[in-house]
Write a protein that holds these residues in place. Structure first.
Motif, PDB file in Angstrom:
ATOM      1  N   SER A 138       0.913  -1.269  -0.076  1.00 26.07           N
ATOM      2  CA  SER A 138       0.012  -0.064   0.122  1.00 26.07           C
ATOM      3  C   SER A 138       0.999   1.580   0.191  1.00 26.07           C
ATOM      4  O   SER A 138       1.869   1.576  -0.044  1.00 26.07           O
ATOM      5  CB  SER A 138      -0.717  -0.106   1.055  1.00 26.07           C
ATOM      6  OG  SER A 138      -0.258  -0.018   2.925  1.00 26.07           O
ATOM      7  N   VAL A 167      -2.378   9.454   1.743  1.00 24.84           N
ATOM      8  CA  VAL A 167      -2.245   8.233   1.848  1.00 24.84           C
ATOM      9  C   VAL A 167      -4.095   8.097   2.892  1.00 24.84           C
ATOM     10  O   VAL A 167      -4.410   9.341   3.541  1.00 24.84           O
ATOM     11  CB  VAL A 167      -1.526   7.566   3.431  1.00 24.84           C
ATOM     12  CG1 VAL A 167      -0.035   7.424   2.131  1.00 24.84           C
ATOM     13  CG2 VAL A 167      -1.471   8.191   4.004  1.00 24.84           C
ATOM     14  N   ASP A 168      -4.413   7.277   3.982  1.00 27.16           N
ATOM     15  CA  ASP A 168      -5.653   7.041   4.370  1.00 27.16           C
ATOM     16  C   ASP A 168      -5.058   7.443   5.609  1.00 27.16           C
ATOM     17  O   ASP A 168      -3.974   7.375   6.203  1.00 27.16           O
ATOM     18  CB  ASP A 168      -6.455   5.690   3.722  1.00 27.16           C
ATOM     19  CG  ASP A 168      -5.270   4.903   4.849  1.00 27.16           C
ATOM     20  OD1 ASP A 168      -4.441   4.741   5.293  1.00 27.16           O
ATOM     21  OD2 ASP A 168      -5.993   3.062   4.226  1.00 27.16           O
ATOM     22  N   ARG A 169      -6.305   7.358   6.360  1.00 23.41           N
ATOM     23  CA  ARG A 169      -6.409   7.880   8.112  1.00 23.41           C
ATOM     24  C   ARG A 169      -5.643   6.707   8.637  1.00 23.41           C
ATOM     25  O   ARG A 169      -4.817   7.668   9.366  1.00 23.41           O
ATOM     26  CB  ARG A 169      -7.694   8.134   8.384  1.00 23.41           C
ATOM     27  CG  ARG A 169      -7.859   9.177   8.252  1.00 23.41           C
ATOM     28  CD  ARG A 169      -9.241   9.214   8.794  1.00 23.41           C
ATOM     29  NE  ARG A 169     -10.516  11.284   8.147  1.00 23.41           N
ATOM     30  CZ  ARG A 169     -10.240  12.199   8.875  1.00 23.41           C
ATOM     31  NH1 ARG A 169      -9.613  11.709   9.695  1.00 23.41           N
ATOM     32  NH2 ARG A 169     -10.739  12.744   8.152  1.00 23.41           N
ATOM     33  N   ARG A 172      -1.596   7.326   7.598  1.00 23.44           N
ATOM     34  CA  ARG A 172      -1.123   8.134   7.746  1.00 23.44           C
ATOM     35  C   ARG A 172      -1.173   8.069   9.606  1.00 23.44           C
ATOM     36  O   ARG A 172      -0.208   8.849  10.225  1.00 23.44           O
ATOM     37  CB  ARG A 172      -2.181   9.133   8.053  1.00 23.44           C
ATOM     38  CG  ARG A 172      -1.756  10.984   8.234  1.00 23.44           C
ATOM     39  CD  ARG A 172      -2.544  11.520   7.955  1.00 23.44           C
ATOM     40  NE  ARG A 172      -3.764  11.953   8.615  1.00 23.44           N
ATOM     41  CZ  ARG A 172      -5.018  11.692   7.190  1.00 23.44           C
ATOM     42  NH1 ARG A 172      -4.668  11.665   5.943  1.00 23.44           N
ATOM     43  NH2 ARG A 172      -6.199  11.860   7.464  1.00 23.44           N
TER      44      ARG A 172
END
Length: 320
Positions: A138, A167-169, A172
């Motif tokens: 990812s 990037v997603d939460r 992150r």
């Protein structure tokens, strides 16, 4: 005695094709501390980081990292970890193989490479994916692997340009957990970001860059304490984005956009009307208000005072 700073910038200036990019920048980066560098696009953030990394020569002023000039001295450059926005890894190699390649490219002695790779894998919390190809990971894992490469030489200064962009939460949060541990090793961190929540989580200090100059520089806790001594912010949460008429009504009431569905006002709101009266007034003007909240002002309010409205990237990450 306090240790010498990891990096010192004095009266730094840089121009490009006749345009002044940086002008009179002074900045000191202490060992074991993290500084968030924020500012609008085109303010000079990436140029400042490239100067600190030794990738550019200043037009005026000095840059010193560990006492040396990173543009002219290889020893000074070896003390710096530069993590740009773009991921620079070999997708057909595993995470561990990438680290081994970059350890050789960095000139680490053969006996030092294996422990350096093991240490970087641990620092970036990559043990569970160390034998997987980078190309199938990812974006969050790829960014952590990119950071791990930068940590191979145990740098004194770590420069990160938008480390969680795209990037997603969950990813992150994992990257933040890695970065939060780095100052404990004695490294200085400079993080260029548009994400106010990221800056508040990672940084001891904040520096606001605008038009090539540092306009605000101070300890984040001190800056926020001074700001929060005043009135709280009022926040309007919308059920749908505001159309032109609704936006005009919100602005007339003293609010400014802080996200797709969020508007804020920093002072006494709407001529002192209470929340119920304000809610009724806004709905009367067609504003799709879901609720009105009171919140302590944060870094976004400091930024707004210095620069103006927040950048779109920061607004996109604001709380709904």
């Amino acid at each position: 005695m306090r240790p010498d700073p990891a990096a010192i910038v004095r009266d730094l200036a840089l121009s490009y094709r006749g345009v002044m990019v940086l002008d009179g920048v002074d900045l000191t980066l202490a060992r074991g501390a993290a500084v968030a560098l924020i500012g609008p696009n085109g303010a000079g953030k990436t140029s400042l980081m490239r100067l600190l990394a030794g990738r550019l020569a200043p037009g005026r002023g000095t840059v010193r990292v560990g006492g040396g000039d990173p543009f002219r001295e290889a020893a000074a450059r070896r003390a710096i970890a530069w993590v740009p926005q773009a991921v620079a890894l070999y997708p057909r190699l595993t995470v561990r193989e990438n680290l081994e390649v970059f350890a050789r490219l960095a000139g680490l002695p053969r006996a030092a490479r294996r422990p350096a790779v093991a240490r970087a894998l641990a620092q970036a919390a990559l043990g569970e994916v160390e034998d997987r190809l980078v190309g199938v990971l990812s974006g969050g894992y790829q960014r952590r692997a990119n950071i791990a490469v930068a940590l191979l030489g145990e740098p004194a200064l770590v420069l990160l340009d938008e480390p969680t962009q795209g990037v997603d939460r969950v990813a992150r949060a994992a990257i933040h957990a890695v970065l939060e541990r780095l100052p404990a090793s004695g490294a200085a961190l400079l993080v260029a970001t548009h994400d106010f929540a990221e800056a508040e989580r990672l940084a001891d200090r904040v520096a606001v860059l605008r038009d090539g100059r540092i306009r605000l520089d101070g300890r984040l806790t001190d800056l926020l304490a001074a700001l929060r001594a005043g009135p709280p912010e009022h926040e309007v949460a919308l059920s749908d984005p505001a159309g032109p008429a609704a936006a005009a009504a919100l602005r007339a009431a003293g609010f400014h956009p802080a996200g797709a569905l969020t508007w804020r006002a920093g002072d006494a709101v709407a001529d002192g009307r209470d929340g119920a009266a304000l809610l009724a007034s806004l709905r009367q003007h067609g504003v799709p208000v879901r609720e009105i909240r009171v919140r302590e002002p944060g870094l976004d309010a400091l930024y707004r005072d210095v620069v103006g409205p927040a950048p779109a990237a920061a607004l996109a990450g604001a709380a709904p």
